[in-house]
Write an enzyme that holds these catalytic residues in place. Structure first.
Site, PDB file in Angstrom:
ATOM      1  CB  CYS A 185      -2.931  -6.302   8.562  1.00  0.00           C
ATOM      2  SG  CYS A 185      -4.816  -6.246   8.412  1.00  0.00           S
ATOM      3  CG  HIS A 214      -2.035  -1.669   9.244  1.00  0.00           C
ATOM      4  ND1 HIS A 214      -1.704  -2.082   8.058  1.00  0.00           N
ATOM      5  CD2 HIS A 214      -3.332  -2.154   9.315  1.00  0.00           C
ATOM      6  CE1 HIS A 214      -2.545  -3.007   7.552  1.00  0.00           C
ATOM      7  NE2 HIS A 214      -3.633  -2.933   8.322  1.00  0.00           N
ATOM      8  CD  GLU A 225       1.592  -0.567   7.650  1.00  0.00           C
ATOM      9  OE1 GLU A 225       2.195  -0.964   8.708  1.00  0.00           O
ATOM     10  OE2 GLU A 225       0.783  -1.139   7.138  1.00  0.00           O
TER      11      GLU A 225
END
Lengths: 82, 233
Positions: B87, B204, B206
């Site tokens: 990002c 993302h 994560e």
């Protein structure tokens, strides 16, 4: 010296913000707006008194940081400061 | 073992998320590195996390790209250390010149925060080798500037060199305009450098690495890093 730097989107790069402004102008009843492109304006005061050296400095700051030359053009004018 | 370093810029906000995710998936501790430091410790992978470095001033990632630490990140990347930018990290990679192009304001002008579907075009990179080619995965995006732009010659080159790593797609894996959340050229969600060791990714991983988060598709990217390092050892 003072540098007045203008940063604009290159031709062909879509400018959704400009388009949104254009729509808002039309919603305000302001007719006849053919196109809107949004850019940035930056003023930089320099110690430098030599226009040539100032130009060199401003070129470098535009290329290295102020503009992303993948999508933006920059132009500037130099003014004597009293 | 996996020695991962996460660079922390003022305004990073996914730095601890990726640390937790990496530690959870790989079992190895992650080092946090402040942007003002001069050197990244010897690492098997460097992470530029998501967030709003420097408040997105001037352009997203522009200030961070000139942080003191980035000189060493660029040098280490050029010397072969794998780097992933997620990002805002992707924006920093573009601004620092490690990846071509730029991430512009979303075509909708809206901040987009939702899950998207992605087609894995290149399953051979350091970061994607635990995937199958053309596999469709689900990951969250959260950005206002994820609209990938590069000139046609650069886009053609990215495609020719198999450097488009992931593209936005529909549930059947079709890369369509309707599946493109942000106006990215050619639905690009992630690209890599010529070596496949520098990856920029808007979604993302994560945020979706275990079922408690609602899905675990992000896990494979983290597992790919570990596998790549173990294979090389």
């Amino acid at each position: 010296m003072k540098a007045r730097i203008k940063i604009t989107l290159k031709n062909g790069v879509l400018d959704p913000q400009g388009k949104a402004i254009q729509h808002a102008l039309s919603a305000l009843g302001i007719a006849g707006v053919e196109d809107v492109r949004q850019g940035k304006y930056i003023e930089v005061n320099l110690h430098e008194t030599s226009p040539d050296k100032a130009r060199e400095t401003v070129e470098r700051m535009c290329k290295d940081l102020l503009a992303n030359t993948v999508i933006e053009n920059y132009s500037y004018e130099l003014l004597e400061t009293p | 073992m996996l020695r991962a370093s996460v660079i922390v810029f003022p305004g990073s906000n996914c730095d601890r998320d990726i640390k937790v995710a990496l530690e959870n998936v790989t079992g190895f501790p992650v080092t946090m590195v402040w942007h003002g430091d001069a050197n990244v410790p010897v690492s098997d992978v460097i992470v530029l996390p998501g967030g709003f470095s420097y408040g997105d001033y001037l352009r997203c990632g522009a200030m961070a790209a000139h942080s003191p630490i980035m000189r060493d990140v660029v040098a280490k990347a050029k010397a072969g250390t794998p780097v992933i930018g997620i990002c805002n990290g992707f924006q920093v990679l573009c601004e620092s010149g490690l990846l071509p192009g730029v991430l512009m304001r979303n075509a909708s002008l809206k901040f987009i925060c939702r899950d998207v579907l992605l087609k894995v075009d290149n399953a051979e990179t350091f970061f994607t080798k635990c995937h199958l080619k053309d596999q469709v995965i689900r990951l969250p995006v959260a950005h206002a500037e994820g609209n990938y732009f590069a000139d046609t010659a650069t886009l053609d080159q990215l495609v020719d060199e198999n450097r488009v790593v992931m593209r936005y797609c529909d549930a059947e894996g079709n890369v369509t305009e309707a599946a493109n959340p942000n106006g990215s050229q050619r639905n690009i969600a992630g690209i890599c450098d010529k070596t496949g060791r520098v990856l920029g990714l808007m979604p993302h991983p994560e945020r979706l690495f275990e079922l408690a988060l609602g899905g675990s598709d992000g896990r494979r990217i983290l597992e790919s890093m570990l596998l790549s390092v173990l294979e090389a050892a």
